[in-house]
Scaffold this active site. Structure first.
Site, short mmCIF file in Angstrom:
data_model
loop_
_atom_site.label_atom_id
_atom_site.label_comp_id
_atom_site.label_asym_id
_atom_site.label_seq_id
_atom_site.Cartn_x
_atom_site.Cartn_y
_atom_site.Cartn_z
N LYS A 179 38.30 12.45 0.85
CA LYS A 179 39.74 12.40 1.15
C LYS A 179 39.94 12.94 2.55
O LYS A 179 39.64 14.10 2.83
CB LYS A 179 40.49 13.28 0.12
N ASN A 210 44.62 8.09 3.45
CA ASN A 210 45.99 7.84 2.98
C ASN A 210 46.95 7.56 4.13
O ASN A 210 47.97 8.26 4.30
CB ASN A 210 46.51 9.00 2.12
N HIS A 312 41.44 3.91 -9.02
CA HIS A 312 42.10 5.03 -8.35
C HIS A 312 42.32 6.18 -9.33
O HIS A 312 42.38 5.98 -10.54
CB HIS A 312 43.46 4.54 -7.82
N ASN A 314 44.34 10.30 -9.82
CA ASN A 314 45.11 11.46 -9.39
C ASN A 314 44.68 12.61 -10.29
O ASN A 314 44.01 12.37 -11.28
CB ASN A 314 46.62 11.19 -9.58
#
Ligand code: GKR
Ligand code: MG
Length: 417
Positions: A179, A210, A312, A314
Site C-alpha cells: 500500500k 490509491n 480487493h 478492507n
C-alpha cells in the site's frame, strides 16, 4: 428454508495505525455483522463495513428479508436495490451482507458448502498476497484497550522489507502487495526495489497508491518499476486517467497491467473501461459489487474480455474472509492471488469459534463443512459490540485520524505527486 429473523450487530475491531494516501487507519475498524435466523433455528452470517447509515439501511429492508426463502436471491436483490439504490456504498453493499448470510443459512440447511451453491469449487485452496503497509508504531485499540504491536514501526524501505519477511515467514505468502501513496515516489520506488532484492524475481510484487499520483508521475513510476511489478494498482484516478497511464506506458515500451478496485466498481463501468483499455486487472469485492454471485459473474465478464482478476479487501474479520474464500473457490477466472487485511486483525477480536483462520503457505483451504463452514462465538460478538459503543466515531476517517494523532496540518490531496 424460510428466514424468520434478522439480527444486526455493529462491532469495532482493533486496527493498527497503517498508512495510505488518505491518512492512517483509526484505532478501530467498524464492521456490521448480520445474522439471518432460519425457521429451524439455524443461523447464517454476513459481514460488511459499518458506516453511519448501515444499521438503518439494514432496518429499512427488514420487511423484505423476513419471511423470504433463503435462496430467493434474485428477487431479494431486485427489492433491496429498488428501495436503497444499487450504489456500491448503499443497496449493493447491504444486499451483499444479506446474500452471504442467506447462502450460509441455505448451505447449512442443505448440507453443502457455499462454494457448491455458487456453482462448485474451481480450486481447493485460495491464495492470498501479503498486504504490506507503511505503519506507525502501535497495535491498534485505545483507552486501556491498546493491543501489542507485533509488527513495529515501518516507515522506511528497510522496515518494510522486515515487515514483508515477517508476513512471509508467518503465513507463507507467495506474492506481496505494498500500500503506497504515502511517501515521496522515490522512497516508494526504493521500497519496491529492496523488496525485489530481498525476495528475488520469483516473488510477484504489486504496488497500490490509491490514486496518489498524476498521470505523468504514474507513467514515470510504472516505467521505473517495469520489470519489478506483476501489476500496477490504481496509480491514478478515473477510467480516463488509467487509460492515459496505459497509453503512456505503452508509448514508453512498457507492458504493465493496470489493476483497479477504484475506477471500475460496478458493472456499468466495465464497457467504458474496456473501450479505453484502461484496466487489465479488476479486483472484485463481493461487499461492493453486490454479493457473491455478482463477483462470479464479474469473473465471466473479465474472462470474456481477457481482463485478469484478483480480489480487493478492507479491514475485516473471519466471516468476510470465509465468504471471500468460498467466492474465490467458485470463481474459475481468478488469475491473481487475492488481497486480505486479515493478518492485521488481532486474534482477540475474531468472532469465529476456534479463533483466526490459518493462512498456510499463503493460502486458505476451502472448507468442506456446510454453509460458510464457520461458527460464531456470541460472547466475542457481544464484546465487539461493546467496543463499538465505546468508539466515538461512526465513519471511517483516515484523514481525521492523521490530523488527530500525527499531523495537525494534514489534508488529503489526490493526486499528491
Ligand atoms: O486499508 O488503507 C487501506 C486500504 O487502502 C483500503 O482502504 C483500500 O480500499 O485495500 C484497498 C485497496 O486495495 O485499495
Ligand atoms: Mg487497491
Amino acid at each position: 428454508m424460510n428466514i424468520r429473523d434478522m439480527k444486526i450487530t455493529p462491532i469495532a475491531v482493533a486496527d493498527p495505525p497503517v498508512r495510505n494516501s488518505s491518512g492512517v487507519h483509526e484505532p478501530y475498524a467498524l464492521r456490521t455483522i448480520v445474522e439471518l435466523v432460519g425457521e429451524d433455528g439455524l443461523s447464517g452470517w454476513g459481514e460488511i463495513t459499518c458506516v453511519t447509515d448501515t444499521v438503518a439501511e439494514l432496518e429499512r429492508v427488514r420487511d423484505l428479508v423476513i419471511g423470504r426463502e433463503a435462496l430467493d436471491l434474485n428477487r431479494l436483490r431486485r427489492d433491496v436495490t429498488a428501495r436503497l439504490g444499487n450504489d456500491p456504498r448503499a443497496g449493493a453493499r447491504i444486499f451483499s451482507a444479506l446474500e452471504v448470510a442467506a447462502f450460509d443459512l441455505a448451505g447449512q440447511a442443505l448440507g453443502v458448502p457455499v462454494c457448491e451453491l455458487l456453482g462448485g469449487r474451481a480450486r481447493d485452496r485460495v491464495p492470498f498476497s501479503a498486504y504490506l503497509f507503511y505503519k506507525y508504531a502501535g497495535g491498534g485499540g485505545e483507552h486501556g484497550d491498546e493491543r501489542a504491536d507485533r509488527w513495529g514501526e515501518a516507515l522506511t524501505p528497510r522496515q518494510l522489507v522486515a515487515q514483508a519477511k515477517d508476513f512471509v515467514a508467518t503465513h507463507g505468502f507467495t506474492s506481496i502487495k505494498l500500500k503506497a501513496g504515502v511517501f515521496e515516489p522515490a522512497i516508494e520506488i526504493e521500497t519496491m526495489r529492496q523488496l525485489r532484492d530481498a525476495f528475488g524475481p520469483a516473488m510477484p510484487l504489486r504496488i497500490d497508491p490509491n490514486c496518489a499520483w498524476t498521470v505523468a508521475t504514474s507513467i514515470e513510476i510504472g516505467t521505473a518499476l517495469a520489470g519489478t511489478l506483476e501489476y500496477f494498482e490504481d496509480p491514478t484516478g478515473g477510467i480516463d486517467g488509467m487509460a492515459a497511464v496505459q497509453r503512456g506506458l505503452l508509448a514508453a515500451g512498457v507492458e504493465l497491467p493496470l489493476a483497479t478496485n477504484m475506477c471500475v466498481v460496478r458493472f456499468e463501468q466495465i464497457p467504458p473501461a474496456v473501450r479505453e483499455d484502461a484496466v487489465q486487472v479488476i479486483l472484485g469485492d463481493h461487499h461492493f459489487w453486490g454479493g457473491l454471485r455478482a463477483v462470479v459473474e464479474l469473473g465471466r465478464i473479465c474472462e470474456t474480455f481477457g481482463i485478469g482478476m484478483s480480489m480487493h479487501s478492507n479491514s475485516h474479520l473471519g466471516v468476510s474472509l470465509m465468504a471471500m474464500v468460498h467466492l474465490a473457490a467458485a470463481t474459475p477466472w481468478l488469475t491473481y492471488d487475492c488481497d486480505t487485511h486479515y493478518p492485521w486483525q488481532d486474534e482477540a477480536d475474531e468472532l469465529l469459534v476456534g479463533g483466526k483462520v490459518p493462512i498456510v503457505d499463503g493460502a486458505i483451504a476451502v472448507p468442506d463443512r456446510p454453509g460458510l463452514g464457520i461458527e460464531v462465538d456470541r460472547d466475542a460478538l457481544a464484546r465487539g459490540h461493546e467496543r463499538y459503543l465505546r468508539v466515538p466515531y461512526r465513519d471511517r476517517r483516515d484523514d481525521h485520524e492523521m490530523r488527530r494523532k500525527y499531523d495537525p496540518a494534514w489534508v488529503t490531496r489526490l493526486p499528491r505527486w
